[in-house]
Write an enzyme that holds these catalytic residues in place. Structure first.
Site, mmCIF file in Angstrom:
data_model
loop_
_atom_site.group_PDB
_atom_site.id
_atom_site.type_symbol
_atom_site.label_atom_id
_atom_site.label_comp_id
_atom_site.label_asym_id
_atom_site.label_seq_id
_atom_site.Cartn_x
_atom_site.Cartn_y
_atom_site.Cartn_z
ATOM 1 N N ASN A 1 39.891 38.005 29.949
ATOM 2 C CA ASN A 1 39.528 38.249 31.347
ATOM 3 C C ASN A 1 39.921 39.659 31.806
ATOM 4 O O ASN A 1 39.173 40.311 32.530
ATOM 5 C CB ASN A 1 40.168 37.194 32.257
ATOM 6 C CG ASN A 1 39.293 35.955 32.350
ATOM 7 O OD1 ASN A 1 38.209 35.903 31.766
ATOM 8 N ND2 ASN A 1 39.744 34.950 33.071
ATOM 9 N N LYS B 1 42.928 36.869 40.006
ATOM 10 C CA LYS B 1 44.181 36.136 39.793
ATOM 11 C C LYS B 1 44.748 36.414 38.393
ATOM 12 O O LYS B 1 45.953 36.628 38.235
ATOM 13 C CB LYS B 1 43.861 34.648 39.986
ATOM 14 C CG LYS B 1 44.853 33.667 39.490
ATOM 15 C CD LYS B 1 44.438 32.260 39.884
ATOM 16 C CE LYS B 1 43.448 31.603 38.956
ATOM 17 N NZ LYS B 1 43.958 31.212 37.648
ATOM 18 N N LEU C 1 34.700 29.519 31.055
ATOM 19 C CA LEU C 1 33.483 29.126 31.773
ATOM 20 C C LEU C 1 33.185 30.079 32.915
ATOM 21 O O LEU C 1 34.069 30.382 33.710
ATOM 22 C CB LEU C 1 33.654 27.718 32.347
ATOM 23 C CG LEU C 1 34.140 26.630 31.393
ATOM 24 C CD1 LEU C 1 34.333 25.328 32.133
ATOM 25 C CD2 LEU C 1 33.152 26.467 30.245
ATOM 26 N N PHE D 1 28.537 42.973 31.083
ATOM 27 C CA PHE D 1 29.617 43.340 32.002
ATOM 28 C C PHE D 1 29.714 44.840 32.225
ATOM 29 O O PHE D 1 30.789 45.398 32.380
ATOM 30 C CB PHE D 1 30.959 42.722 31.554
ATOM 31 C CG PHE D 1 31.037 41.279 31.959
ATOM 32 C CD1 PHE D 1 30.226 40.334 31.338
ATOM 33 C CD2 PHE D 1 31.851 40.859 33.003
ATOM 34 C CE1 PHE D 1 30.227 39.020 31.737
ATOM 35 C CE2 PHE D 1 31.855 39.535 33.418
ATOM 36 C CZ PHE D 1 31.041 38.624 32.776
ATOM 37 N N LYS E 1 43.309 34.142 26.576
ATOM 38 C CA LYS E 1 42.567 33.946 27.828
ATOM 39 C C LYS E 1 42.756 35.132 28.778
ATOM 40 O O LYS E 1 41.809 35.669 29.343
ATOM 41 C CB LYS E 1 43.037 32.633 28.471
ATOM 42 C CG LYS E 1 42.577 32.416 29.886
ATOM 43 C CD LYS E 1 41.066 32.269 29.960
ATOM 44 C CE LYS E 1 40.590 32.415 31.372
ATOM 45 N NZ LYS E 1 39.893 31.306 31.903
ATOM 46 N N GLY F 1 28.792 47.543 40.694
ATOM 47 C CA GLY F 1 28.592 46.778 41.918
ATOM 48 C C GLY F 1 29.746 46.979 42.884
ATOM 49 O O GLY F 1 30.460 47.986 42.802
ATOM 50 N N CYS G 1 38.887 33.822 38.961
ATOM 51 C CA CYS G 1 39.593 34.147 37.708
ATOM 52 C C CYS G 1 40.053 35.587 37.604
ATOM 53 O O CYS G 1 41.252 35.845 37.476
ATOM 54 C CB CYS G 1 38.709 33.820 36.513
ATOM 55 S SG CYS G 1 38.563 32.066 36.243
HETATM 56 C C1 UDX Z 1 34.956 34.696 34.648
HETATM 57 C C2 UDX Z 1 34.799 34.799 33.121
HETATM 58 O O1 UDX Z 1 33.522 35.365 32.805
HETATM 59 C C3 UDX Z 1 34.974 33.457 32.469
HETATM 60 O O2 UDX Z 1 34.910 33.577 31.054
HETATM 61 C C4 UDX Z 1 36.342 32.924 32.885
HETATM 62 O O3 UDX Z 1 36.642 31.722 32.299
HETATM 63 C C5 UDX Z 1 36.422 32.820 34.400
HETATM 64 O O4 UDX Z 1 36.185 34.110 34.955
HETATM 65 P P1 UDX Z 1 33.414 33.973 36.707
HETATM 66 O O5 UDX Z 1 34.558 34.385 37.566
HETATM 67 O O6 UDX Z 1 32.762 32.674 36.977
HETATM 68 O O7 UDX Z 1 33.873 33.922 35.156
HETATM 69 O O8 UDX Z 1 32.278 35.059 36.853
HETATM 70 P P2 UDX Z 1 31.703 36.314 36.037
HETATM 71 O O9 UDX Z 1 30.271 36.084 35.796
HETATM 72 O O10 UDX Z 1 32.534 36.644 34.879
HETATM 73 O O11 UDX Z 1 31.831 37.463 37.147
HETATM 74 C C6 UDX Z 1 33.075 37.825 37.713
HETATM 75 C C7 UDX Z 1 32.916 38.936 38.714
HETATM 76 O O12 UDX Z 1 32.564 40.152 38.082
HETATM 77 C C8 UDX Z 1 31.843 38.697 39.775
HETATM 78 O O13 UDX Z 1 32.339 39.139 41.025
HETATM 79 C C9 UDX Z 1 30.686 39.546 39.317
HETATM 80 O O14 UDX Z 1 29.840 39.945 40.366
HETATM 81 C C10 UDX Z 1 31.426 40.717 38.695
HETATM 82 N N1 UDX Z 1 30.638 41.422 37.683
HETATM 83 C C11 UDX Z 1 30.331 40.819 36.501
HETATM 84 C C12 UDX Z 1 30.218 42.737 37.917
HETATM 85 O O15 UDX Z 1 30.491 43.304 38.985
HETATM 86 N N2 UDX Z 1 29.530 43.386 36.942
HETATM 87 C C13 UDX Z 1 29.210 42.815 35.753
HETATM 88 O O16 UDX Z 1 28.592 43.476 34.915
HETATM 89 C C14 UDX Z 1 29.630 41.475 35.527
#
Ligand code: UDX
Length: 432
Positions: free
Chosen positions: A210, A265, A152, A251, A206, A255, A262
């Site tokens: 990640n 960790k 999620l 992804f 998992k 940035g 997640c």
């Molecule tokens: C993530 C996973 O996507 C999810 O499947 C897992 O279960 C939990 O960890 P989340 O931490 O909620 O979810 O956020 P996510 O949207 O994945 O972004 C994570 C980080 O990566 C954020 O800091 C976001 O800004 C960064 N990010 C994401 C980027 O810098 N560039 C991207 O292209 C995508």
């Protein structure tokens, strides 16, 4: 199906509410009495779009309830463990004490036949240990332990739960697999694929997912640095790479580095597991290191944009949470950025739509403002740290006229460079 969900944190609450929305009978258990009584009043412990309405609807329908009593597990067909697995202080291993404590309590109270499902992100082999606890604690009971990791994203968790790319179920027991099939049947009808694997494999999937996503982000972030040096545009590189189906476009947004509950960790925990099994994952080790140093480097990027000396300068930050649509500040790049700017002698003010309450405790020197316009007032520089939608259509002329300087640092590449220069900003972004 009767489901008990242990832990009403992010994963437990969203999963419990979504299962009840499928029509299952769900009881969520948490030791924290204040959290449970707030939930009974439909006050959510986290900010997640749509969650309060989902919870209210299912509570009203009598399918979802909350309790502090572990005895609630006694009638459940499946008991999900969704408690926290924070990084253990000092060594980065996942701290499994909450998982094991929950397992022992469940063993005491569950029915003579039960399926225990670990939903918390747990290192490979944790299911074996939970099974061991069950056998020691309740040898007379027939308990199966299944791994069912969550995928999620905060801010999109309900949609991710209801429209998953896949559901991973790790079990060596056919009866338990059948219970899981029944629980996820509504999604299976939607053609979400159920992937049955061994339990250890499910646990590893998992972490693999990640760590791979974190690697993708870190790759494009380093590519952005190179783009800046050679005069290329990382957004175009990203588009050019991502349209190759083998790579995929998601992804690949450069940035300030990934944060959240997640990726930081889980990459650390996978790295530790790999080292323990004498099978080091050097790519993941580099990702962790590169991402950590990147966050502070973003503070230096802002300082460079204002000419190299931040002493006495007023810097306004827009966005503090690790990403939009959440109030989560865990491992947010803003924390390292604020640290770097404060060390350099800057005065910082900030605005975030949901994160300021939590952030205020973490960064007491930062002056929290009511909106973006108030934050920008009198600032020498403005930096966009989190790409909340509300920052995508600001009245930038109004902002610029109220500022003391004209520096705009866009760490999420949400604006167009020539538009910003036309308005009168001295504009810096990432990898463009
Ligand atoms: C993530 C996973 O996507 C999810 O499947 C897992 O279960 C939990 O960890 P989340 O931490 O909620 O979810 O956020 P996510 O949207 O994945 O972004 C994570 C980080 O990566 C954020 O800091 C976001 O800004 C960064 N990010 C994401 C980027 O810098 N560039 C991207 O292209 C995508």
């Amino acid at each position: 199906m009767k489901i008990a969900m242990i832990g009403t944190g992010y994963v437990g609450l969203v999963s419990g509410a979504c299962f009840s929305d499928f029509g299952h009978d769900v009881i969520c258990v948490d030791k924290d009495a204040s959290k449970i009584s707030a939930l009974e009043d439909n006050i959510m412990p986290i900010y997640e779009p749509g969650l309060d309405a989902l919870v209210a609807r299912n509570v009203d329908a009598g399918r979802l309830s909350f309790t502090t009593s572990i005895e609630a597990v006694k009638n459940a067909d499946a008991i999900f463990i969704a408690v926290g697995t924070p990084s253990r202080r000092g060594d980065g291993h996942a701290d499994l004490s909450y998982v094991y404590a929950a397992a022992a309590e469940i063993a005491d109270h569950c029915a003579s036949h039960a399926v225990i499902v670990t939903k918390s992100t747990v290192p490979v082999g944790t299911g074996d240990e939970v099974e061991h606890i069950m056998r020691e604690q309740a040898p007379e009971k027939n308990i199966s332990v299944v791994s069912n990791p969550e995928f999620l994203r905060e801010g999109a968790a309900i949609d991710d739960f209801k429209r998953p790319d896949r559901i991973v179920i790790g079990s060596e027991d056919e009866d338990a697999s059948q219970v899981m099939r029944e629980i996820y049947r509504p999604l299976f009808l939607n053609e979400s694929p159920l992937l049955f694997t061994g339990r250890r494999t499910a646990e590893l999937i998992k972490y693999a997912a990640n760590a791979f996503l974190a690697t993708k982000i870190t790759f494009i972030n380093e590519m952005a640095d190179l783009c800046e040096k050679v005069g290329a545009n990382v957004q175009d590189v990203s588009r050019g790479m991502g349209s190759d189906n083998r790579i995929g476009s998601k992804f690949l947004n450069a940035g300030p580095g990934y944060g959240g509950s997640c990726f930081p960790k889980d990459t650390l925990a996978l790295m530790k597991t790999a080292q323990d099994y004498d099978s080091p994952m050097r790519i993941v080790e580099s990702v962790v290191q590169v991402n950590d140093s990147r966050k502070r480097a973003m503070g230096r990027k802002i300082i460079e944009a204002i000419g190299g000396d931040a002493r006495g300068k007023k810097i306004a930050l827009l966005g503090l949470t690790f990403k939009p649509n959440t109030d989560d500040m865990r491992d947010a790049p803003s924390i390292a950025i604020v640290g770097a700017l404060e060390d350099a002698g800057a005065h910082i003010c900030a605005y975030d739509p949901e994160g300021m309450q939590v952030a205020a405790d973490m960064m007491p020197q930062v002056e929290m403002k009511q909106d973006a316009y108030e934050a920008a007032q009198g600032a020498d520089a403005l930096a966009i740290v989190t790409e909340w939608d509300i920052f995508r259509a600001l009245d930038l002329e109004r902002i610029l006229s109220s500022m003391n300087g004209n520096i705009l640092v866009d760490l999420r590449n949400i604006y167009n460079a020539s538009d910003m220069t036309d308005i009168g900003f001295s504009y810096t972004s990432v990898g463009r």
